[in-house]
Design an enzyme around this catalytic site. Sequence first.
Site, PDB file in Angstrom:
ATOM      1  N   LYS A 192       0.843  -1.195   0.000  1.00  5.32           N
ATOM      2  CA  LYS A 192       0.000   0.000   0.000  1.00  5.32           C
ATOM      3  C   LYS A 192       0.883   1.252   0.000  1.00  5.32           C
ATOM      4  CE  LYS A 192      -3.680  -0.298   2.663  1.00  5.32           C
ATOM      5  NZ  LYS A 192      -4.275  -0.416   4.008  1.00  5.32           N
TER       6      LYS A 192
ATOM      7  N   HIS B 211     -16.357  -7.298   1.521  1.00  3.14           N
ATOM      8  CA  HIS B 211     -15.364  -8.217   2.076  1.00  3.14           C
ATOM      9  C   HIS B 211     -15.601  -9.641   1.594  1.00  3.14           C
ATOM     10  CE1 HIS B 211     -13.954 -10.979   5.308  1.00  3.14           C
ATOM     11  NE2 HIS B 211     -12.861 -10.246   5.168  1.00  3.14           N
TER      12      HIS B 211
ATOM     13  N   CYS C 212       6.071 -39.979 -15.625  1.00  2.49           N
ATOM     14  CA  CYS C 212       4.644 -40.175 -15.416  1.00  2.49           C
ATOM     15  C   CYS C 212       4.457 -40.236 -13.902  1.00  2.49           C
ATOM     16  CB  CYS C 212       4.148 -41.440 -16.101  1.00  2.49           C
ATOM     17  SG  CYS C 212       4.987 -42.930 -15.595  1.00  2.49           S
TER      18      CYS C 212
ATOM     19  N   MET D 134      -5.396  -6.700   8.735  1.00  3.28           N
ATOM     20  CA  MET D 134      -4.799  -5.852   9.762  1.00  3.28           C
ATOM     21  C   MET D 134      -5.639  -4.592   9.885  1.00  3.28           C
ATOM     22  SD  MET D 134      -0.846  -6.539   9.101  1.00  3.28           S
ATOM     23  CE  MET D 134      -1.079  -6.041   7.430  1.00  3.28           C
TER      24      MET D 134
ATOM     25  N   ARG E 273      -3.750  -1.519  -5.961  1.00  4.88           N
ATOM     26  CA  ARG E 273      -2.973  -2.765  -5.905  1.00  4.88           C
ATOM     27  C   ARG E 273      -3.402  -3.620  -7.081  1.00  4.88           C
ATOM     28  NH1 ARG E 273      -6.213  -4.446  -0.575  1.00  4.88           N
ATOM     29  NH2 ARG E 273      -8.181  -4.940  -1.553  1.00  4.88           N
TER      30      ARG E 273
ATOM     31  N   GLY F 178      -8.028  -6.754   4.678  1.00  3.07           N
ATOM     32  CA  GLY F 178      -8.811  -6.742   5.905  1.00  3.07           C
ATOM     33  C   GLY F 178      -8.184  -7.473   7.077  1.00  3.07           C
TER      34      GLY F 178
ATOM     35  N   SER G 265      10.639 -43.781 -18.990  1.00  2.00           N
ATOM     36  CA  SER G 265       9.637 -42.960 -18.326  1.00  2.00           C
ATOM     37  C   SER G 265       9.871 -43.083 -16.820  1.00  2.00           C
ATOM     38  CB  SER G 265       8.230 -43.431 -18.680  1.00  2.00           C
ATOM     39  OG  SER G 265       7.287 -42.698 -17.927  1.00  2.00           O
TER      40      SER G 265
ATOM     41  N   TYR H 274       9.033 -35.005 -22.205  1.00  2.00           N
ATOM     42  CA  TYR H 274       7.626 -34.797 -21.868  1.00  2.00           C
ATOM     43  C   TYR H 274       7.357 -35.049 -20.394  1.00  2.00           C
ATOM     44  CZ  TYR H 274       6.976 -39.892 -21.705  1.00  2.00           C
ATOM     45  OH  TYR H 274       7.060 -41.223 -21.379  1.00  2.00           O
TER      46      TYR H 274
ATOM     47  N   ARG I   1      -2.811   3.638   8.644  1.00  5.85           N
ATOM     48  CA  ARG I   1      -3.206   2.437   7.890  1.00  5.85           C
ATOM     49  C   ARG I   1      -2.101   1.402   7.839  1.00  5.85           C
ATOM     50  NH1 ARG I   1      -4.622   4.964   2.161  1.00  5.85           N
ATOM     51  NH2 ARG I   1      -5.861   3.061   1.951  1.00  5.85           N
TER      52      ARG I   1
HETATM   53  P1  ADP Z   1      -7.683  -1.877   4.134  1.00  8.65           P
HETATM   54  O1  ADP Z   1      -6.276  -2.295   3.906  1.00  8.65           O
HETATM   55  O2  ADP Z   1      -8.427  -2.737   5.052  1.00  8.65           O
HETATM   56  O3  ADP Z   1      -8.382  -1.571   2.844  1.00  8.65           O
HETATM   57  P2  ADP Z   1      -7.220   0.921   4.347  1.00  8.65           P
HETATM   58  O4  ADP Z   1      -6.025   1.386   5.052  1.00  8.65           O
HETATM   59  O5  ADP Z   1      -7.134   0.934   2.882  1.00  8.65           O
HETATM   60  O6  ADP Z   1      -7.604  -0.499   4.907  1.00  8.65           O
HETATM   61  O7  ADP Z   1      -8.386   1.855   4.835  1.00  8.65           O
HETATM   62  C1  ADP Z   1      -9.691   1.472   5.082  1.00  8.65           C
HETATM   63  C2  ADP Z   1     -10.640   2.421   4.380  1.00  8.65           C
HETATM   64  O8  ADP Z   1     -10.447   3.755   4.771  1.00  8.65           O
HETATM   65  C3  ADP Z   1     -10.487   2.409   2.891  1.00  8.65           C
HETATM   66  O9  ADP Z   1     -11.740   2.447   2.293  1.00  8.65           O
HETATM   67  C4  ADP Z   1      -9.736   3.658   2.597  1.00  8.65           C
HETATM   68  O10 ADP Z   1      -9.999   4.156   1.334  1.00  8.65           O
HETATM   69  C5  ADP Z   1     -10.223   4.586   3.677  1.00  8.65           C
HETATM   70  N1  ADP Z   1      -9.199   5.568   3.992  1.00  8.65           N
HETATM   71  C6  ADP Z   1      -7.968   5.304   4.424  1.00  8.65           C
HETATM   72  N2  ADP Z   1      -7.268   6.427   4.567  1.00  8.65           N
HETATM   73  C7  ADP Z   1      -8.087   7.442   4.228  1.00  8.65           C
HETATM   74  C8  ADP Z   1      -7.924   8.847   4.153  1.00  8.65           C
HETATM   75  N3  ADP Z   1      -6.773   9.420   4.466  1.00  8.65           N
HETATM   76  N4  ADP Z   1      -8.966   9.566   3.772  1.00  8.65           N
HETATM   77  C9  ADP Z   1     -10.133   8.972   3.466  1.00  8.65           C
HETATM   78  N5  ADP Z   1     -10.357   7.661   3.509  1.00  8.65           N
HETATM   79  C10 ADP Z   1      -9.333   6.887   3.880  1.00  8.65           C
HETATM   80 MG    MG Z   2      -7.729  -0.494   1.470  1.00  5.04          MG
END
Ligand code: ADP
Ligand code: MG
Length: 941
Positions: A40, A473, A893, A122, A357, A120, A825, A913, A111
């Site tokens: 990220k 999710h 085989c 962490m 990503r 999701g 073989s 093969y 984040r």
């Molecule tokens: P995950 O890895 O679980 O997606 P994120 O770190 O991406 O967690 O964040 C969770 C949510 O919060 C995401 O929808 C993301 O877009 C939103 N978010 C994170 N940082 C910001 C920010 N600075 N401003 C607005 N929304 C944010």
């Molecule tokens: Mg995210």
Amino acid sequence: MQTLEITPAAEELLLEDAPHQFVFSFHEGNGKNKQLLGGKGANLCEMTQIGLNVPPGFVISTEACLTYLASADKSLPAGVIDQVVENMKAVEIATGKKFGDAENPLLVSVRSGSALSMPGMMDTILNLGLNEDTLQGLLNHTKNERFVFDAYRRFIQLFGKVALGVPDAKFDEVFEAQKHKAGVKVDIGLSAADLKEISRLFLQVVKDVTGKPFPTDVYEQLEIAIKAVFNSWTGKRAVDYRREFNITPQMANGTAVNVVAMVFGNMGNDSATGVAFTRDPGTGENIFFGEYLVNAQGEDVVAGIRTPKAVIELKTEMPSLYQQLEELRSKLETHYKEVQDFEFTIEKGVLYCLQTRNGKMNATAMVRTSVEMAKDNILSKNEALLRIKPDMLEQLLHPRLDSLHKSIPLAQGLPASPGAASGVCVFDADRAELLGRAVEKVILVREETKPEDIHGFFASQGILTSRGGKTSHAAVVARGMGKPCVAGAEGIEVDVKLRQARIGEKTLHEGDYITIDGGTGYVYQGVIPTVDPTFSDELKLLLTWADEVAKLKVFANADDPDAAKKALTYGAMGIGLCRTERMFNASERLPIVVEMILANTEEERKAALDKLLPIQRQDFKDILLAMAPRPVTIRLLDPPIHEFLPGEDELKEELIHLRHLKDTAAGVSNLTNSLRLLHAENSMGALTAFPFNDKGVELIDQAIVKKEQMLKKVHELHEVNPMLGHRGVRLGLTFPEIYKMQIRAVLEATAECQKVHIDVRPEIMVPQVCTAEELVRVKAYVEEIKAEVQAQHNVTPVFKFGTMIEVVRACMEAGELAKEAAFFSFGTNDLTQATFSFSREDAENKFLPLYAEKNILHDNPFEVLDTNGVGKLMKVAVEWGRKEKPDLKIGICGEHGGQPDSIRFCHQLGLNYVSCSGPRVPVARLAAAHASLGEAKNASL
Ligand code: ADP
Ligand code: MG
Ligand code: MG
């Protein structure tokens, strides 16, 4: 010229070791260094640096995380806080806001993000930096009370849960109660006053649970949050996830923390938040695929709080933003050369990108996007091939619902992850795990799923939710796992407590069978039959590209004509192993085989074999015809013959039963109609009726005699270690009639086809060979029979004669064997057993799990070819064999032939093969291409 004046203070600074850099602003972080910055973070840096509109922020490295986690007192490494403060200053300048300021406060998100995406798993905290003062500042500044308290209650909940360990349910309870009180169904219906009240109650919840007031110092909040995110790396959820997906520290070690200036999608109806894919991740189609919610923040779309709108609706709702979003979509894809899964937020008409990503896609979508991106010149053909993990193709063999089976759906939701599955409903993850373990097929049915439900996903065949969209999710995780998912089936009301769901009038209880179709979104009651999938044109094309670059040919193992035809549809270029014993086992043939085994004289045995000959000839002919002009490798009988007889215990029990039957039959004089017939198994295993009279007694007697004979034979043939016993070529040399019959069947079938000018390519293969002399002897049979067939049919049967290499001595004698064999073989199942001196069943049941767990042996050698041991034997065999006969054809085989790592090794050995089970053929074709491409890449380095 001005000279640099060095002040004493500056001198001191210079002398000090430069402080280690743990924190990187989005402008300076290296977008390629995911190990250090997490996926990220690296992408936030890269997007910033290519000019996309990312809110300002910075990354705290995974290195800081690991140092922190390793520290005895759980303190952040020296320098981190200073660097954070320094970077916060830069963010303040960029945004014109101030952290902790009572006038115009800066809020940030904190984040998580590791090198590998673990959706999701962490934690993330939003709106950090709120307290009594900043709240007031934000109110004055935005004049939007509803927004401010919406942000506040979210912050308290996330911070409370993630950083202070307050159970989420405590907040949910308060929230639901307030919704109820306000008489609203969704959060959007709550007024500013409601949200204010919720915030107040949330603060109280924190105080009640932790015994302390909510922290108000913003830098203290930040530090606690950073540590909490670091800690989430070792949280149960994340650890389970890494174990399940075999994520090793080499792949991802520690999480980075991203601190990002907040942008607000919840500032009103000109604001929104959404998630999108540059192409449809379910089908791979080149359409813009995404969802958004107006006036919402962060998690709302993914968490399925409300059912979101399709991104296309933005075109009418906010046309210019839709336009910008389309531009973002195409920029992302051309830059990353990969389908992107990205997050965006619109704050008062301004678009921000918050994350990107590589899109997780199922195999169908991977194949389609590979082919289409290559056609559009975004990727080269080779890049398109390399993008897909060979094992993934196995997913394409997922069943679909049988379209002939008409059924009325119970409900419909969104087709969120394709494939069909049936199972019993369960309504929470723990029950799913419990029932799933009891080998029930289960479908996890939830209102919505959360990351903590992950174990329920593993246990289920498919997922059904009543809320949330295609980017929820449930949908994302199911797609990643290749499991079917129907999301947002709003007609379903799930009641977890009662373990049931209501759909209109109907009630589904835990344990009731349902079927979901993730391709259409339909949900059905009961089990609906499924059919095998067919190959898409894209897959066919992709695999032809693979065949163009692969050096290895891919054959299939197939024992009968149907399997051979099926293998052809998978693209098999020949049959690498046709096991003739499988043909012996068919129910109408087994009695003849048993007759052959029971024979006491050569004559008797020949009589039985004469009956088998036409049957085998027809089998071979059908297979050869199905595969013509491709090679078909036919292995002469391999297993010890007692395998065709019932076991000793079974026979003894049958005898007791028969004798009992005889007593009853003889003793009964008064027959009732209902007792006219008694059934007993006859010697051939088929059910036969014994009339209840003298004739019946006679028949029973005969059966007893037969069983006694069989039992005697079983005793005679008993072996201490059948695996190493009287089998394969050893059997062929003790009972030449058996091999001669099989050879005759092959050569006659061949001659018959050749006579009508069909180009068939049989290859006769001898199993268990350990000395050249064995081959010489069998070859003599072959020559003798060939001459007879030639005389009889007036054509010279064309075929190859070769050997399995599956005992250690065969490897050592490869040069000698090559004098007699046109091909080798490798039978790596037996060769592995022989090399390790492990018997497979015992090894897998008793000690291999421990060996894997304790890392004594990294892989199960029966699944992944042991290149260091078995592989070395293969290597010398190839060398010595080819030294004797340079054009010696060599293959493998057995199960390893379909395993990508083993295939790469076979490629490196220079085999011609690999042969594997039919459904693995596409996997093996792609793996063979990867092996060639990998080699080309290494050579060019
Ligand atoms: P995950 O890895 O679980 O997606 P994120 O770190 O991406 O967690 O964040 C969770 C949510 O919060 C995401 O929808 C993301 O877009 C939103 N978010 C994170 N940082 C910001 C920010 N600075 N401003 C607005 N929304 C944010
Ligand atoms: Mg995210
Ligand atoms: Mg074998």
